[in-house]
Design a protein around this motif. Structure first.
Motif, PDB file in Angstrom:
ATOM      1  N   VAL A 183       1.152  -1.424   0.088  1.00 25.61           N
ATOM      2  CA  VAL A 183      -0.067  -0.003   0.221  1.00 25.61           C
ATOM      3  C   VAL A 183       0.453   1.170   0.154  1.00 25.61           C
ATOM      4  O   VAL A 183       0.846   2.348  -0.205  1.00 25.61           O
ATOM      5  CB  VAL A 183      -0.733   0.547   1.258  1.00 25.61           C
ATOM      6  N   ASP A 184       1.873   1.132   1.010  1.00 20.29           N
ATOM      7  CA  ASP A 184       2.851   2.339   0.770  1.00 20.29           C
ATOM      8  C   ASP A 184       3.279   2.859  -0.718  1.00 20.29           C
ATOM      9  O   ASP A 184       4.243   3.687  -0.528  1.00 20.29           O
ATOM     10  CB  ASP A 184       4.203   2.029   2.018  1.00 20.29           C
ATOM     11  N   MET A 185       3.834   1.610  -1.194  1.00 12.00           N
ATOM     12  CA  MET A 185       4.183   1.559  -2.485  1.00 12.00           C
ATOM     13  C   MET A 185       3.457   2.960  -3.500  1.00 12.00           C
ATOM     14  O   MET A 185       3.641   3.621  -4.991  1.00 12.00           O
ATOM     15  CB  MET A 185       5.087   0.633  -3.338  1.00 12.00           C
ATOM     16  N   LEU A 186       2.010   3.005  -3.539  1.00 16.62           N
ATOM     17  CA  LEU A 186       1.444   3.263  -3.728  1.00 16.62           C
ATOM     18  C   LEU A 186       0.872   4.690  -3.160  1.00 16.62           C
ATOM     19  O   LEU A 186       0.604   5.654  -3.755  1.00 16.62           O
ATOM     20  CB  LEU A 186      -0.021   2.464  -4.201  1.00 16.62           C
ATOM     21  N   VAL A 187      -0.080   4.532  -2.343  1.00 14.76           N
ATOM     22  CA  VAL A 187      -0.625   6.168  -1.279  1.00 14.76           C
ATOM     23  C   VAL A 187       0.811   6.022  -0.251  1.00 14.76           C
ATOM     24  O   VAL A 187       0.496   5.591   0.594  1.00 14.76           O
ATOM     25  CB  VAL A 187      -1.677   5.853  -0.524  1.00 14.76           C
ATOM     26  N   THR A 188       1.933   7.057   0.284  1.00 22.85           N
ATOM     27  CA  THR A 188       2.645   7.349   0.741  1.00 22.85           C
ATOM     28  C   THR A 188       2.280   8.304   1.675  1.00 22.85           C
ATOM     29  O   THR A 188       2.119   9.431   1.263  1.00 22.85           O
ATOM     30  CB  THR A 188       4.356   7.656  -0.167  1.00 22.85           C
ATOM     31  N   SER A 189       2.480   7.870   3.181  1.00 24.54           N
ATOM     32  CA  SER A 189       2.201   8.821   3.968  1.00 24.54           C
ATOM     33  C   SER A 189       2.934   8.646   5.213  1.00 24.54           C
ATOM     34  O   SER A 189       3.355   7.754   5.278  1.00 24.54           O
ATOM     35  CB  SER A 189       1.023   9.260   4.609  1.00 24.54           C
ATOM     36  N   GLU A 191       3.559   4.884   6.905  1.00 27.86           N
ATOM     37  CA  GLU A 191       5.241   4.460   7.308  1.00 27.86           C
ATOM     38  C   GLU A 191       5.675   4.520   8.754  1.00 27.86           C
ATOM     39  O   GLU A 191       5.672   3.023   9.478  1.00 27.86           O
ATOM     40  CB  GLU A 191       5.889   5.758   6.509  1.00 27.86           C
ATOM     41  N   ALA A 192       5.405   4.858   9.581  1.00 26.56           N
ATOM     42  CA  ALA A 192       4.655   5.223  10.798  1.00 26.56           C
ATOM     43  C   ALA A 192       3.703   3.296  11.651  1.00 26.56           C
ATOM     44  O   ALA A 192       4.387   2.492  11.999  1.00 26.56           O
ATOM     45  CB  ALA A 192       4.250   5.715  11.904  1.00 26.56           C
ATOM     46  N   PHE A 193       2.820   2.663  11.163  1.00 28.81           N
ATOM     47  CA  PHE A 193       2.500   1.494  10.920  1.00 28.81           C
ATOM     48  C   PHE A 193       2.930   0.392  10.154  1.00 28.81           C
ATOM     49  O   PHE A 193       2.985  -0.605  10.730  1.00 28.81           O
ATOM     50  CB  PHE A 193       0.561   2.036   9.961  1.00 28.81           C
ATOM     51  N   ILE A 194       4.208   0.852   9.225  1.00 31.22           N
ATOM     52  CA  ILE A 194       4.740  -0.566   8.650  1.00 31.22           C
ATOM     53  C   ILE A 194       5.772  -0.829   9.876  1.00 31.22           C
ATOM     54  O   ILE A 194       6.722  -1.913  10.161  1.00 31.22           O
ATOM     55  CB  ILE A 194       4.988   0.267   7.533  1.00 31.22           C
ATOM     56  N   ALA A 195       6.329   0.561  10.240  1.00 34.11           N
ATOM     57  CA  ALA A 195       7.626   0.752  11.233  1.00 34.11           C
ATOM     58  C   ALA A 195       6.844  -0.473  12.262  1.00 34.11           C
ATOM     59  O   ALA A 195       7.560  -1.116  13.280  1.00 34.11           O
ATOM     60  CB  ALA A 195       7.930   1.519  11.951  1.00 34.11           C
ATOM     61  N   ILE A 196       6.068  -0.182  13.348  1.00 35.79           N
ATOM     62  CA  ILE A 196       5.397  -0.327  14.218  1.00 35.79           C
ATOM     63  C   ILE A 196       5.037  -2.662  14.054  1.00 35.79           C
ATOM     64  O   ILE A 196       5.369  -3.232  14.765  1.00 35.79           O
ATOM     65  CB  ILE A 196       4.336   0.058  14.466  1.00 35.79           C
ATOM     66  N   ALA A 197       4.723  -2.386  12.497  1.00 34.78           N
ATOM     67  CA  ALA A 197       4.228  -3.812  12.325  1.00 34.78           C
ATOM     68  C   ALA A 197       5.507  -4.654  12.314  1.00 34.78           C
ATOM     69  O   ALA A 197       6.103  -5.887  12.779  1.00 34.78           O
ATOM     70  CB  ALA A 197       3.316  -3.688  11.282  1.00 34.78           C
ATOM     71  N   GLU A 198       6.779  -3.905  11.919  1.00 36.66           N
ATOM     72  CA  GLU A 198       7.878  -4.572  11.377  1.00 36.66           C
ATOM     73  C   GLU A 198       9.098  -5.130  13.094  1.00 36.66           C
ATOM     74  O   GLU A 198       9.140  -6.204  13.030  1.00 36.66           O
ATOM     75  CB  GLU A 198       8.930  -4.061  10.394  1.00 36.66           C
ATOM     76  N   ALA A 199       9.195  -4.123  13.496  1.00 30.70           N
ATOM     77  CA  ALA A 199       8.994  -4.474  15.275  1.00 30.70           C
ATOM     78  C   ALA A 199       8.698  -5.347  16.006  1.00 30.70           C
ATOM     79  O   ALA A 199       9.308  -5.871  16.617  1.00 30.70           O
ATOM     80  CB  ALA A 199       8.747  -2.726  15.684  1.00 30.70           C
ATOM     81  N   ALA A 200       7.262  -5.378  15.566  1.00 30.92           N
ATOM     82  CA  ALA A 200       6.011  -7.071  16.456  1.00 30.92           C
ATOM     83  C   ALA A 200       6.545  -8.183  15.965  1.00 30.92           C
ATOM     84  O   ALA A 200       6.797  -8.553  16.357  1.00 30.92           O
ATOM     85  CB  ALA A 200       4.162  -6.468  16.281  1.00 30.92           C
ATOM     86  N   PHE A 201       6.866  -7.956  14.826  1.00 29.11           N
ATOM     87  CA  PHE A 201       6.741  -9.307  13.607  1.00 29.11           C
ATOM     88  C   PHE A 201       8.685 -10.087  14.726  1.00 29.11           C
ATOM     89  O   PHE A 201       8.807 -10.344  14.793  1.00 29.11           O
ATOM     90  CB  PHE A 201       6.712  -9.335  12.607  1.00 29.11           C
ATOM     91  N   TYR A 202       9.750  -8.537  14.237  1.00 30.99           N
ATOM     92  CA  TYR A 202      10.196  -8.747  15.323  1.00 30.99           C
ATOM     93  C   TYR A 202      10.626  -9.085  16.464  1.00 30.99           C
ATOM     94  O   TYR A 202      11.664 -10.279  16.545  1.00 30.99           O
ATOM     95  CB  TYR A 202      11.912  -8.308  14.289  1.00 30.99           C
TER      96      TYR A 202
END
Length: 217
Positions: A77-83, A87-98
């Motif tokens: 989604v970030d590739m289509l709509v950058t905000s 990006e904050a949601f992506i960062a927190i999702a990646e942090a949760a995964f790791y």
């Protein structure tokens, strides 16, 4: 044994190798559009390898798969709509995964009373995965609160991913070089938590595996 067969037998070694390779390659990926595209592709490779290692652990594989899927969907989604919010949601999702991958790897290393070769590789892989998790938390912190981190070079600029990963590694290892510093209360809280996590990881997990290796000999 071929490298591919070795990685299949010791997946933690593959995860550790690809993350250390990323540490060397990331500085060359941040400056151009092609580099950023390669950065995203490389991140997906790390994500897939981490998920593969999670599946071998006592942790719930579906939780790791769900978190990885969330990261993948948000990244598309970030590739289509950058905000900034996305990006904050992506960062927190990646942090949760790791963070979940870290807990799964620790459970994997603690599941029995013997230290296998793959578990010894998992010691290093867990350290790098945990460093990645906190780097994403720092990225989230910076996105929701610009100016959270300062540096000796260009102190007013937003810190790059490589700078945040560097801060995470130095904090987790206890080196604390201090050329990148947290400035806001939330940023300092995250750094303190990572300092505590680094000390406890070395004191509990690494010392236990070393003791098992010595007792086996």
């Amino acid at each position: 044994m071929s490298p591919i067969a070795y990685v299949k037998e010791h997946p933690s070694a593959g995860l550790l190798f690809i993350q250390l390779l990323g540490v060397l390659l990331y500085p060359w990926m941040e400056g151009t559009a092609l580099g950023r595209a390669l950065f995203g592709a490389f991140g997906l490779v790390v994500l897939g390898l981490a998920l593969h290692v999670v599946k071998r652990s006592p942790g719930q594989s579906w939780v790791g798969a769900l978190l990885a899927a969330a990261v993948l969907v948000l990244s598309l989604v970030d590739m289509l709509v950058t905000s900034r919010l996305l990006e904050a949601f992506i960062a927190i999702a990646e942090a949760a995964f790791y963070l979940y991958a870290t807990m799964s790897l620790i459970a994997y290393m603690s599941a029995d009373e013997r230290a296998t070769t793959d578990e010894l590789y998992a010691v290093g892989a867990t350290f790098t995965v945990l460093a990645w998790a906190f780097a994403h938390l720092y990225s989230f912190c910076q996105l929701i609160s610009p100016g959270s981190f300062g540096a000796q070079l260009d102190p007013e600029a937003a810190r790059s991913w490589m700078e945040l990963l560097f801060l995470s590694f130095t904090t987790l290892s206890g080196v604390g070089l201090g050329d990148i510093v947290p400035l806001t209360p939330f940023a300092r809280s995250l750094v303190m938590i990572e300092e505590f996590a680094g000390v406890m990881y070395l004191a509990l997990v690494v010392s236990r595996l070393i003791a098992l290796t010595v007792s086996k000999r």
